[in-house]
Scaffold this motif. Structure first.
Motif, PDB file in Angstrom:
ATOM      1  N   ILE A  44      34.338  96.308  91.200  1.00 57.48           N
ATOM      2  CA  ILE A  44      33.650  95.333  92.047  1.00 57.48           C
ATOM      3  C   ILE A  44      33.308  96.014  93.371  1.00 57.48           C
ATOM      4  N   ILE A  45      32.019  96.001  93.721  1.00 58.50           N
ATOM      5  CA  ILE A  45      31.645  96.642  94.985  1.00 58.50           C
ATOM      6  C   ILE A  45      31.191  95.623  96.027  1.00 58.50           C
ATOM      7  N   ALA A  46      30.881  94.403  95.609  1.00 60.35           N
ATOM      8  CA  ALA A  46      30.530  93.361  96.576  1.00 60.35           C
ATOM      9  C   ALA A  46      30.679  92.012  95.909  1.00 60.35           C
ATOM     10  N   CYS A  47      31.014  91.016  96.729  1.00 62.07           N
ATOM     11  CA  CYS A  47      31.180  89.662  96.190  1.00 62.07           C
ATOM     12  C   CYS A  47      31.009  88.701  97.356  1.00 62.07           C
ATOM     13  N   GLY A  48      30.122  87.746  97.212  1.00 64.62           N
ATOM     14  CA  GLY A  48      29.930  86.808  98.315  1.00 64.62           C
ATOM     15  C   GLY A  48      28.767  85.881  98.041  1.00 64.62           C
ATOM     16  N   ALA A  49      28.298  85.207  99.095  1.00 59.55           N
ATOM     17  CA  ALA A  49      27.186  84.268  98.945  1.00 59.55           C
ATOM     18  C   ALA A  49      25.941  85.027  98.493  1.00 59.55           C
ATOM     19  N   ALA A  50      25.161  84.403  97.615  1.00 65.49           N
ATOM     20  CA  ALA A  50      24.006  85.085  97.025  1.00 65.49           C
ATOM     21  C   ALA A  50      23.069  85.641  98.102  1.00 65.49           C
ATOM     22  N   HIS A  51      22.834  84.835  99.142  1.00 64.31           N
ATOM     23  CA  HIS A  51      21.857  85.316 100.150  1.00 64.31           C
ATOM     24  C   HIS A  51      22.379  86.525 100.925  1.00 64.31           C
ATOM     25  N   ASP A  52      23.719  86.709 100.979  1.00 62.36           N
ATOM     26  CA  ASP A  52      24.278  87.889 101.656  1.00 62.36           C
ATOM     27  C   ASP A  52      24.266  89.125 100.750  1.00 62.36           C
ATOM     28  N   ILE A  53      24.500  88.913  99.478  1.00 62.37           N
ATOM     29  CA  ILE A  53      24.657  90.065  98.565  1.00 62.37           C
ATOM     30  C   ILE A  53      23.303  90.546  98.042  1.00 62.37           C
ATOM     31  N   MET A  54      22.355  89.614  97.935  1.00 64.88           N
ATOM     32  CA  MET A  54      21.041  89.944  97.335  1.00 64.88           C
ATOM     33  C   MET A  54      20.458  91.259  97.882  1.00 64.88           C
ATOM     34  N   PRO A  55      20.447  91.452  99.196  1.00 64.53           N
ATOM     35  CA  PRO A  55      19.831  92.686  99.701  1.00 64.53           C
ATOM     36  C   PRO A  55      20.560  93.962  99.268  1.00 64.53           C
ATOM     37  N   GLN A  56      21.817  93.824  98.846  1.00 64.50           N
ATOM     38  CA  GLN A  56      22.581  95.026  98.445  1.00 64.50           C
ATOM     39  C   GLN A  56      22.321  95.431  96.999  1.00 64.50           C
ATOM     40  N   ILE A  57      21.623  94.564  96.249  1.00 64.27           N
ATOM     41  CA  ILE A  57      21.433  94.868  94.822  1.00 64.27           C
ATOM     42  C   ILE A  57      20.311  95.883  94.670  1.00 64.27           C
ATOM     43  N   PRO A  58      20.603  97.018  94.029  1.00 61.57           N
ATOM     44  CA  PRO A  58      19.569  98.039  93.867  1.00 61.57           C
ATOM     45  C   PRO A  58      18.356  97.483  93.129  1.00 61.57           C
ATOM     46  N   LYS A  59      17.192  97.951  93.512  1.00 65.23           N
ATOM     47  CA  LYS A  59      15.954  97.506  92.841  1.00 65.23           C
ATOM     48  C   LYS A  59      16.042  97.884  91.362  1.00 65.23           C
ATOM     49  N   GLY A  60      15.568  96.978  90.526  1.00 63.63           N
ATOM     50  CA  GLY A  60      15.557  97.285  89.092  1.00 63.63           C
ATOM     51  C   GLY A  60      16.763  96.732  88.360  1.00 63.63           C
ATOM     52  N   VAL A  61      17.794  96.311  89.086  1.00 59.11           N
ATOM     53  CA  VAL A  61      18.967  95.745  88.397  1.00 59.11           C
ATOM     54  C   VAL A  61      18.673  94.285  88.054  1.00 59.11           C
ATOM     55  N   THR A  62      18.808  93.934  86.783  1.00 62.02           N
ATOM     56  CA  THR A  62      18.590  92.529  86.404  1.00 62.02           C
ATOM     57  C   THR A  62      19.854  91.751  86.729  1.00 62.02           C
ATOM     58  N   ILE A  63      19.631  90.580  87.277  1.00 66.16           N
ATOM     59  CA  ILE A  63      20.793  89.744  87.607  1.00 66.16           C
ATOM     60  C   ILE A  63      21.073  88.818  86.427  1.00 66.16           C
ATOM     61  N   ASP A  64      22.328  88.804  85.965  1.00 66.07           N
ATOM     62  CA  ASP A  64      22.720  87.827  84.948  1.00 66.07           C
ATOM     63  C   ASP A  64      22.967  86.515  85.687  1.00 66.07           C
ATOM     64  N   HIS A  65      21.997  85.615  85.595  1.00 69.27           N
ATOM     65  CA  HIS A  65      22.061  84.382  86.383  1.00 69.27           C
ATOM     66  C   HIS A  65      22.598  83.244  85.517  1.00 69.27           C
ATOM     67  N   TYR A  66      23.674  82.624  85.976  1.00 71.12           N
ATOM     68  CA  TYR A  66      24.265  81.476  85.275  1.00 71.12           C
ATOM     69  C   TYR A  66      24.205  80.272  86.205  1.00 71.12           C
ATOM     70  N   PRO A  67      23.048  79.597  86.267  1.00 71.85           N
ATOM     71  CA  PRO A  67      22.878  78.523  87.257  1.00 71.85           C
ATOM     72  C   PRO A  67      23.917  77.413  87.106  1.00 71.85           C
ATOM     73  N   ASP A  68      24.391  77.154  85.864  1.00 73.56           N
ATOM     74  CA  ASP A  68      25.399  76.099  85.670  1.00 73.56           C
ATOM     75  C   ASP A  68      26.765  76.667  85.321  1.00 73.56           C
ATOM     76  N   GLY A  69      26.916  77.969  85.473  1.00 76.28           N
ATOM     77  CA  GLY A  69      28.157  78.610  85.049  1.00 76.28           C
ATOM     78  C   GLY A  69      29.175  78.715  86.177  1.00 76.28           C
ATOM     79  N   ILE A  70      30.454  78.721  85.804  1.00 73.34           N
ATOM     80  CA  ILE A  70      31.528  79.003  86.765  1.00 73.34           C
ATOM     81  C   ILE A  70      32.051  80.399  86.426  1.00 73.34           C
TER      82      ILE A  70
END
Ligand code: GUN
Ligand code: ZN
Length: 437
Positions: A44-70
């Protein structure tokens, strides 16, 4: 940052930073409605609110998005027998009959390495299907059964604690070793597997009745030779078993005293059950910080008794505790189902178990009890990216029921009372997503 080996998960994040038996839930829970967990090269290299972490995600990495997931840390099963999957739910009385009628018969088949290979692979897949990323599992007396499990777990990047059963009496001839054979076989397995990848070796004297004093002396010698090994065994599961231990070891004060005497207790010793304990035994567990593993589905199925979970949390006399499915005496490999039964056992004892306490026990609490909290159990940066994604709306009934929940604690409680493997949307080990089929 490299795109390669990078995994990003987005959804509702929940993990623990402390013990909800001792602190207010709000002081020991991290809950982020829309968060991102970023994992690189398994860590784990980062964990936090989406708007804070988003800029740290390298371009080209697909996000596994679970809108209703815990999204939670992967679950930890602290006591299970992988070779007993075939005899789950078998009809038949209490512990000692059950061992003789079903268990020993099933375990003999593991003399065949191919049988072990097939069943170890099946077991690991079933664990992942249930959101379990780490397990402490018994094997059989056969070294090939251990090799099969470590191989299967390594292929799936899972952290497994396991060992060959040590058993030199009171079982069918085909399942017995000798103290010398046990020493040689354990030593070879330790050299080949302990600390290799994520594999950890546990000395596994089955329980006091299956071990002669000479066999227990061998276990002690190996532990002294390799001090960072685990030990796993059974303790005070049924009254008949306790009487038997008294007959076999009359010179000892009681069941736990046998293990204490042979220095098989203390940190990294995991004793399943511990239902019928004396005050002196509770004090010894506390003094030595020996871990008890509560296995509620098994205890109810075999009619063994009601574990005193509340007592493990006594402020001046606490005992490390984790939860085990104890399959095949346990009736489910799902830790969600197991938590539901732990709640009912607590109720029958006049106590309770909150959802936060329950989920702590299969994540950070278990990691602490297993001395693995430097690596797993929460989403702290630097830990390994073992993750489970829960779908609270996995079935029509759950969807219906969730409409009448008001907050995350209520949702978690319903997941442990009505949920099972269908709730597991995805499981990741060291950042690697597993296909759930
Ligand atoms: N005690 C000794 N062996 C076993 C086992 O395989 N299962 C359970 N539940 N208890 C045991
Ligand atoms: Zn067991």
């Amino acid at each position: 940052m490299e795109i390669q080996n990078c995994t990003a998960l987005r959804g509702e994040l929940l993990w623990f930073t402390g013990n909800p038996f001792l602190a207010k839930a709000s002081d020991c829970t991290q809950h982020i409605d829309d968060g991102i967990l970023l994992i690189q090269n398994g860590k784990i290299i980062a964990c936090g609110a989406a708007h804070d972490i988003m800029p740290q995600i390298p371009k080209g990495v697909t996000i596994d998005h679970y809108p209703d997931g815990i999204i939670m840390p992967g679950f930890i099963d602290a006591h299970v027998h992988y070779p007993q999957m075939q005899i789950m739910g078998a009809y038949g009385k209490q512990l000692l009959d059950w061992l003789n009628d079903y268990t020993y018969r099933a375990e003999q088949a593991y003399a065949d390495p191919e049988h072990a290979r097939i069943n170890a692979a099946f077991f690991c897949d079933e664990l992942l299907k249930n959101g379990t990323t780490t397990a402490a599992s018994f094997c059989t007396v056969h070294p090939a059964s251990v090799e099969a499990l470590f191989n299967a777990a390594s292929r799936r990047n899972m952290a497994i604690i396991a060992g060959k059963i040590m058993m030199d009496r009171n079982a069918p001839e085909a399942l017995l070793d000798t103290p010398q054979l046990a020493y040689d076989q354990c030593k070879e397995l330790i050299k080949n597997w302990h600390g290799k990848g994520r594999n950890l070796y546990a000395l596994t004297p089955r329980f006091a009745p299956s071990c002669s004093p000479e066999q227990l002396t061998v276990a002690r010698a190996l532990r002294q030779e390799f001090p960072d090994l685990y030990v796993q065994s059974h303790l005070s599961e049924s009254p008949d078993e306790i009487d038997w231990v008294k007959q076999l070891f009359p010179e000892h004060e009681g069941y736990l005293d046998v293990y204490d005497h042979y220095e098989l207790t203390g940190p990294r010793s995991l004793l399943g059950h511990g239902i019928h304990l004396t005050d002196a035994e509770w004090h010894s567990l506390n003094d030595r910080q020996t871990t008890l593993v509560h296995c509620p589905t098994s205890n109810l199925f075999l009619g063994s008794g009601l574990f005193d979970l509340a007592r493990t949390q006594s402020p001046n006399n606490s005992v490390p505790v984790a939860i085990g499915t104890d399959v095949g005496a346990g009736t489910s490999l799902s830790l969600l189902v197991t938590l539901g039964e732990a709640y009912k056992v607590a109720q029958l004892r006049g106590g309770t178990l909150t959802a936060y306490q329950a989920f702590y026990l299969i994540t950070l609490g278990a990691a602490r009890a297993l001395h693995l909290d430097h690596d797993i159990g929460s989403f702290e940066v630097g830990k390994t990216g073992d993750v489970v994604v829960l779908n609270p709306n996995a079935t029509s009934l759950l969807r219906h029921r969730m409409e009448f929940t008001n907050n995350i604690e209520e949702i978690l409680f319903i997941l442990m009372t009505l949920g099972d493997d269908r709730v597991i949307k995805a499981t990741y080990t060291a950042g690697q997503k597993h296909k759930i089929c």
